[in-house]
Design a protein around this motif. Sequence first.
Motif, PDB file in Angstrom:
ATOM      1  N   UNK A   1     -11.086  29.912 -53.227  1.00  0.00           N
ATOM      2  CA  UNK A   1     -11.958  30.990 -52.755  1.00  0.00           C
ATOM      3  C   UNK A   1     -11.111  32.020 -51.979  1.00  0.00           C
ATOM      4  N   UNK A   2     -10.590  32.991 -52.723  1.00  0.00           N
ATOM      5  CA  UNK A   2      -9.661  33.953 -52.127  1.00  0.00           C
ATOM      6  C   UNK A   2     -10.311  34.801 -51.047  1.00  0.00           C
ATOM      7  N   UNK A   3     -11.552  35.198 -51.319  1.00  0.00           N
ATOM      8  CA  UNK A   3     -12.240  36.063 -50.368  1.00  0.00           C
ATOM      9  C   UNK A   3     -12.369  35.359 -49.006  1.00  0.00           C
ATOM     10  N   UNK A   4     -12.824  34.106 -49.057  1.00  0.00           N
ATOM     11  CA  UNK A   4     -13.009  33.349 -47.809  1.00  0.00           C
ATOM     12  C   UNK A   4     -11.653  33.101 -47.149  1.00  0.00           C
ATOM     13  N   UNK A   5     -10.644  32.802 -47.970  1.00  0.00           N
ATOM     14  CA  UNK A   5      -9.327  32.540 -47.389  1.00  0.00           C
ATOM     15  C   UNK A   5      -8.802  33.778 -46.657  1.00  0.00           C
ATOM     16  N   UNK A   6      -8.937  34.940 -47.289  1.00  0.00           N
ATOM     17  CA  UNK A   6      -8.412  36.182 -46.698  1.00  0.00           C
ATOM     18  C   UNK A   6      -9.128  36.500 -45.387  1.00  0.00           C
ATOM     19  N   UNK A   7     -10.444  36.268 -45.355  1.00  0.00           N
ATOM     20  CA  UNK A   7     -11.211  36.524 -44.129  1.00  0.00           C
ATOM     21  C   UNK A   7     -10.735  35.572 -43.032  1.00  0.00           C
ATOM     22  N   UNK A   8     -10.495  34.303 -43.424  1.00  0.00           N
ATOM     23  CA  UNK A   8     -10.013  33.310 -42.458  1.00  0.00           C
ATOM     24  C   UNK A   8      -8.633  33.705 -41.912  1.00  0.00           C
ATOM     25  N   UNK A   9      -7.778  34.219 -42.788  1.00  0.00           N
ATOM     26  CA  UNK A   9      -6.403  34.587 -42.391  1.00  0.00           C
ATOM     27  C   UNK A   9      -6.449  35.706 -41.332  1.00  0.00           C
ATOM     28  N   UNK A  10      -7.279  36.691 -41.594  1.00  0.00           N
ATOM     29  CA  UNK A  10      -7.445  37.797 -40.636  1.00  0.00           C
ATOM     30  C   UNK A  10      -7.956  37.268 -39.290  1.00  0.00           C
ATOM     31  N   UNK A  11      -8.931  36.372 -39.378  1.00  0.00           N
ATOM     32  CA  UNK A  11      -9.537  35.820 -38.164  1.00  0.00           C
ATOM     33  C   UNK A  11      -8.516  35.010 -37.366  1.00  0.00           C
TER      34      UNK A  11
ATOM     35  N   UNK B   1      -5.263  35.452 -37.312  1.00  0.00           N
ATOM     36  CA  UNK B   1      -4.315  36.365 -36.647  1.00  0.00           C
ATOM     37  C   UNK B   1      -4.930  36.832 -35.319  1.00  0.00           C
ATOM     38  N   UNK B   2      -6.203  37.164 -35.384  1.00  0.00           N
ATOM     39  CA  UNK B   2      -6.899  37.643 -34.183  1.00  0.00           C
ATOM     40  C   UNK B   2      -6.974  36.548 -33.118  1.00  0.00           C
ATOM     41  N   UNK B   3      -7.354  35.329 -33.554  1.00  0.00           N
ATOM     42  CA  UNK B   3      -7.466  34.203 -32.610  1.00  0.00           C
ATOM     43  C   UNK B   3      -6.138  33.918 -31.915  1.00  0.00           C
ATOM     44  N   UNK B   4      -5.041  34.173 -32.616  1.00  0.00           N
ATOM     45  CA  UNK B   4      -3.717  33.900 -32.036  1.00  0.00           C
ATOM     46  C   UNK B   4      -3.236  35.068 -31.176  1.00  0.00           C
ATOM     47  N   UNK B   5      -4.076  36.083 -31.025  1.00  0.00           N
ATOM     48  CA  UNK B   5      -3.730  37.182 -30.126  1.00  0.00           C
ATOM     49  C   UNK B   5      -3.063  38.364 -30.808  1.00  0.00           C
ATOM     50  N   UNK B   6      -3.014  38.360 -32.133  1.00  0.00           N
ATOM     51  CA  UNK B   6      -2.383  39.474 -32.862  1.00  0.00           C
ATOM     52  C   UNK B   6      -0.885  39.254 -32.998  1.00  0.00           C
ATOM     53  N   UNK B   7      -0.285  40.042 -33.873  1.00  0.00           N
ATOM     54  CA  UNK B   7       1.157  39.888 -34.166  1.00  0.00           C
ATOM     55  C   UNK B   7       1.974  40.722 -33.177  1.00  0.00           C
ATOM     56  N   UNK B   8       2.925  40.077 -32.515  1.00  0.00           N
ATOM     57  CA  UNK B   8       3.762  40.790 -31.540  1.00  0.00           C
ATOM     58  C   UNK B   8       4.869  41.573 -32.217  1.00  0.00           C
ATOM     59  N   UNK B   9       5.507  40.931 -33.209  1.00  0.00           N
ATOM     60  CA  UNK B   9       6.580  41.642 -33.911  1.00  0.00           C
ATOM     61  C   UNK B   9       6.505  41.290 -35.392  1.00  0.00           C
ATOM     62  N   UNK B  10       6.476  42.321 -36.216  1.00  0.00           N
ATOM     63  CA  UNK B  10       6.344  42.126 -37.659  1.00  0.00           C
ATOM     64  C   UNK B  10       7.642  42.540 -38.343  1.00  0.00           C
ATOM     65  N   UNK B  11       8.219  41.618 -39.106  1.00  0.00           N
ATOM     66  CA  UNK B  11       9.408  41.925 -39.906  1.00  0.00           C
ATOM     67  C   UNK B  11       8.925  42.384 -41.286  1.00  0.00           C
ATOM     68  N   UNK B  12       9.510  43.457 -41.797  1.00  0.00           N
ATOM     69  CA  UNK B  12       9.103  43.980 -43.111  1.00  0.00           C
ATOM     70  C   UNK B  12      10.316  44.325 -43.963  1.00  0.00           C
ATOM     71  N   UNK B  13      10.211  44.101 -45.267  1.00  0.00           N
ATOM     72  CA  UNK B  13      11.142  44.696 -46.219  1.00  0.00           C
ATOM     73  C   UNK B  13      10.410  45.860 -46.867  1.00  0.00           C
ATOM     74  N   UNK B  14      10.995  46.417 -47.910  1.00  0.00           N
ATOM     75  CA  UNK B  14      10.318  47.511 -48.631  1.00  0.00           C
ATOM     76  C   UNK B  14      10.601  47.354 -50.118  1.00  0.00           C
TER      77      UNK B  14
END
Length: 260
Positions: free
Chosen positions: A108-118, A120-133
Motif C-alpha cells: 500500500x504505497x499511499x499509506x506507506x508514503x503518508x506514514x513516512x511523512x508522519x 519525519x514529523x514525529x522525529x522533529x524534522x530533518x536537520x541536515x539533508x544530503x543530496x545528489x543531483x
Amino acid sequence: MEVIIHQTYAEMSRAAAEAVADVLNAKPNAVIGMATGSTPLGVYQELVRMHKGGGLDFSQVTTFNLDEYVGLPTTHEQSYHRFMHENFFRQVNIPPQNVHIPSGTTSNYRAFCAWYEQRIEECGGIDVQILGIGSDGHIAFNEPASSLSSRTRLKTLAKQTIDDNARFFSSRDEVPVYAITMGVGTIMEARKILLLANGAKKAEAVAAAVEGPVTSMITASALQMHPDATVYVDEPAASKLKMREYYDWIQKKKPDAPRV
Ligand code: GLP
C-alpha cells in the motif's frame, strides 16, 4: 545558495562531511536525510573515518533516506536499502530502529508514503539533508515537471534517469520504472541542505539549478528558495557556472576569514 568549489572530489567530500559532523556535534540526536548514488559515497567514507578514528558518535542519530526503487527486494544488489547498509549503516553505530528508508515492496504505497511523512514529523524534522543531483537536474527521484511542493509519493522515472542508471543493472530492461521518493516540498523542509555534484556530466544540471530560473523542470532549482542550502562541487561540475569567480571571491572574503 552558497556555492563551494573544490579542486577534487575528495576535498569536496571532506568539506561536506565536516558540515554534517558540525550538525552532529551541535546536536548529537540530529536527524539526517541520506542520499544514494555514487556522488555521496565520498561523504559516507569520510563520516565512517570520523566515526572510527575520531569518535564521531551516531548512537542517537535518526536517518531518513530520500528514495527507493519500487519492486526490488531489500537484498537486491541495486536496492537503496542494500546500498545504504553496505556503504554506511553497517560501518557506523546508528541504532537500526532509527534508520528509515522508503519501502519499495509495500502493498500500500499511499499509506506507506503518508506514514513516512508522519514519521519525519514525529522525529522533529530533518536537520541536515544530503543530496545528489541527476543529470536532468532532479533531486531524489523528483523528475522534471514534479511539483515543487510535492510530498513523498510513487513516481514514474524519466527515460533519462533509466538510461543513467542502466549501467548498474545487467540490462536496461531491469531498471525499475517506479520509485518512492520524498517530494521537493518534503526536502525543502530540511533545516539545512547540502547538494553535492562532481564530474563534467553534472555541469549543466548544476548551472541550471544554481543560476537558472526556479522551475519544476529542474527540481534542484527549488533550493534557490531555501534559506540554508550549500552546493558542494568539484572543478568539472562547476565548469558551466557563469558566476564561478564570484563564488570563489565570496569564500575568500568571508567576513570571518582571517585578514591578510
Ligand atoms: C538517482 C538518485 C538521486 C541521485 C542521482 C544521481 O536518481 N535517486 O538521489 O542524486 O541518482 O546519482 P549519481 O550520484 O550516481 O550520479
